[in-house]
Design an enzyme around this catalytic site. Structure first.
Site, mmCIF file in Angstrom:
data_model
loop_
_atom_site.group_PDB
_atom_site.id
_atom_site.type_symbol
_atom_site.label_atom_id
_atom_site.label_comp_id
_atom_site.label_asym_id
_atom_site.label_seq_id
_atom_site.Cartn_x
_atom_site.Cartn_y
_atom_site.Cartn_z
ATOM 1 N N ASP A 43 -22.862 17.758 -20.408
ATOM 2 C CA ASP A 43 -23.889 18.429 -19.599
ATOM 3 C C ASP A 43 -23.420 18.509 -18.143
ATOM 4 O O ASP A 43 -23.174 17.476 -17.509
ATOM 5 C CB ASP A 43 -25.200 17.632 -19.680
ATOM 6 C CG ASP A 43 -26.392 18.435 -19.203
ATOM 7 O OD1 ASP A 43 -26.193 19.526 -18.665
ATOM 8 O OD2 ASP A 43 -27.523 17.959 -19.374
ATOM 9 N N CYS A 83 -28.959 25.039 -18.485
ATOM 10 C CA CYS A 83 -28.979 24.245 -19.720
ATOM 11 C C CYS A 83 -29.722 24.916 -20.876
ATOM 12 O O CYS A 83 -29.170 25.099 -21.959
ATOM 13 C CB CYS A 83 -29.616 22.887 -19.447
ATOM 14 S SG CYS A 83 -28.814 21.924 -18.155
ATOM 15 N N HIS A 144 -33.497 19.841 -25.113
ATOM 16 C CA HIS A 144 -33.874 20.730 -24.004
ATOM 17 C C HIS A 144 -34.275 22.131 -24.451
ATOM 18 O O HIS A 144 -34.103 23.097 -23.714
ATOM 19 C CB HIS A 144 -32.737 20.816 -22.977
ATOM 20 C CG HIS A 144 -33.260 21.043 -21.575
ATOM 21 N ND1 HIS A 144 -32.432 21.124 -20.481
ATOM 22 C CD2 HIS A 144 -34.529 21.201 -21.093
ATOM 23 C CE1 HIS A 144 -33.148 21.322 -19.383
ATOM 24 N NE2 HIS A 144 -34.428 21.362 -19.739
#
Length: 567
Positions: A43, A83, A144
């Site tokens: 990430d 993201c 997410h």
């Protein structure tokens, strides 16, 4: 661009690559019979943070070993520099706008666990297809992509509803607000949107009180009290938001049960690693798909005691090196179970490094994008060019560098094809670039910008005053004609081409515009999952492992029983 065009045929590179070594005399047929897949995603990792991409100071020996044993993609592109949309595209093999996962508002990601947006139930993920084929599937780490739709237990967007048999991780993301002492990601927004109104309210109250006191303006005392009360309530709600955010949004789940709320960062990477190792061990004799989605190196940063303070780049470097240790453990367990030749391992990042990340003490908490401009939240190369490593011993030739443009969306058709599953008709091999004709020994790779974010302060490499770049309104500059770059000759995007410096300038832009028009015409109206109505906090969707009046607290994790060896 249509799949039949010459440039798009080049995008078959991933599947063609996997079969590159298939015909060798040492290859065995069982290697392509229901292979295993381990897909590893970091990430906010910068492409310049890894030794295999030129870093000389961070120790990433295991990831570098992965590169030496397989293929390194030098022009590997994320579908989005944020993201949520990037991960939606990765899982589905489609641009995020097609599933409603591309933001049309200020906020481009999910911030709250109790919001109603998420990856639509009808979307086809590679996990869903492989599960139907008999694969065991697991997501360990960051999701997410939403949680619930209408009630706190419908789990319509949950990983288990998108093809994963097992889930251990976070449903939202690791934010500064999740770790005490790390500050808040919302401060810049509050400063930008609420600071002025709060100041005006304060000035108005004081002015009215003074005017009333000197007798210049008579205002009913009740009106002043109500105005003051409303202002106090609003300010109090803001304080409550900051205080409760960690308890309400930062929790760890196993499947559909919260096991730790709020999240503890102690040995967290080790816990994720142990979960991955156990999943591989449980499925050593059956085909499996493991999506290992690290929380690192998104802030809040963390590292265990075995890595903290050991790197040359502060806590960020410690986090990178602990993640590298974890990758080594995954490779070791494949060796232990004799699964190397049956397992495709892929490593990438969801987008480039977040260059604006600086801690409250002034320590740089963002990564390094090498020679590339910009970072996370921008479509400059620093925001979308990501690591791309692929290893499959006996099937993929070791030590190869592929300079063709590729996308991490290409993993969807690659995985599905290798699992022997027909590819859905709406999935293609995709590319963000237009590949030009050959010029001598190299090829031109054209990239156009119709608008670009305004860096702040001017002349910097990011939007430091707002913590992240936003792509709307006065925060961007529109270009007519579009900015055009030849990425093959100018990867740092320093010198826009002009009709004087590029003979085919207008011809290239015409082709790009036609591709944009064709793409736009192919879009279907879908529900915007990142609308304000879908991303705002909804109390009735809030999950708590205890009474909300007990601050949503529980800890069912058994850290004392963790037997994973240390570094």
């Amino acid at each position: 661009l249509p799949l039949s065009s010459p440039s798009q045929r080049k995008m078959r590179i991933l599947v063609l690559l996997l079969f590159y070594h298939y015909a060798t005399k040492n290859a065995k047929s069982y290697r392509t019979s229901n292979p295993n897949f381990i897909l590893i995603m970091a990430d906010d990792l910068g492409i310049g943070d890894l030794g295999c991409y030129g870093n000389k100071t961070l120790r990433t020996h295991n990831i570098d070993k992965l590169a030496k044993g397989g293929v390194t993609f030098t022009q590997h592109i994320a579908a989005s520099p944020l993201c949520t949309p990037s991960r939606a595209a990765f899982l589905t093999g489609r641009y995020p706008v097609r599933s409603g996962m591309a933001a049309l508002s200020n906020i481009g990601v999910f911030l709250f666990s109790a919001s109603s947006g998420g990856l639509p139930t009808e979307e086809i993920t590679f996990a869903k297809l492989l599960k139907q084929k008999g694969y065991s599937t697991a997501l360990i780490g960051k999701w997410h992509l939403g949680l619930n739709c209408n009630s706190r237990d419908d789990f319509c967007h949950h990983p288990l509803n998108h093809g994963f048999d097992y889930f251990y991780g976070l449903t939202v993301t690791s934010l500064r607000d999740c770790k005490p002492g790390e500050g808040s990601v919302f401060v810049a927004g509050v400063r930008a949107y609420l600071a002025t109104p709060l100041q005006l309210i304060g000035i108005t109250l004081i002015s009215l009180e003074v005017l009333h006191y000197i007798g210049f303006l008579r205002i009913p005392r009740g009106a002043l009290r109500y105005f003051f009360l409303i202002s106090t309530v609003l300010f109090g709600l803001l304080l409550i938001f900051f205080y409760t955010f960690r308890y309400l949004n930062c929790f760890l789940m196993r499947n559909q049960q919260i096991i730790q709320q709020p999240l503890s960062y102690k040995n967290l990477t080790q816990r994720l690693t142990e979960e991955a190792i156990q999943f591989i061990g449980r499925n050593a004799d059956t085909p499996f798909l493991l999506f290992l989605s690290y929380l690192q190196v998104h802030t809040a940063l963390y590292a265990s005691k075995d890595f903290k303070g050991k790197s040359k780049h502060g806590l960020y470097g410690d986090a990178v090196e602990e993640m590298d240790w974890s990758v080594g453990k995954i490779l070791d367990v494949l060796e232990k179970w004799n699964l190397n030749d049956k397992t495709l391992v892929y490593f990438t990042s969801d987008q480039g490094a977040h260059v604006e990340e600086v801690s409250s003490t002034g320590e740089v908490h963002g990564g390094y994008n090498g020679i590339y401009k910009g970072g996370k939240a921008t479509n400059w190369e620093g925001g979308i060019r990501v690591p791309g490593l692929l290893r499959w011993p006996g099937m993929v030739q070791a030590g190869v560098h592929i300079d063709e443009p590729t996308s991490n969306m290409d993993i969807f058709p690659t995985v599905v094809k290798l699992a022997g599953i027909p590819l859905p008709k709406d999935r293609y091999f995709l590319c963000l670039y237009l590949v030009g004709e050959k010029h001598g020994k190299s090829e031109s790779i054209w990239k156009a910008f119709f608008f670009t974010p305004n860096f702040d302060p001017e002349g910097s490499n990011g939007c430091y005053n707002s913590h992240v770049c936003y792509c709307y309104g006065r925060l961007v500059t529109h270009h007519n004609p579009p900015l055009l770059f030849d990425i093959s000759r100018d990867p740092g995007e320093k010198n826009p081409l002009t009709p004087e410096t590029e003979h085919h300038f207008y011809e290239i832009l015409d082709i790009i515009q036609q591709a944009v028009n064709n793409h736009t015409k192919s879009l279907h109206i879908v529900s915007n999952q990142l609308s304000w109505g879908n991303i705002l906090w909804k109390p009735w969707l809030q999950l708590c492992c205890s009474s909300i009046f007990l601050s949503c607290y529980c800890d069912h994790e058994s850290e004392e029983k963790l037997s994973l060896p240390t570094a």
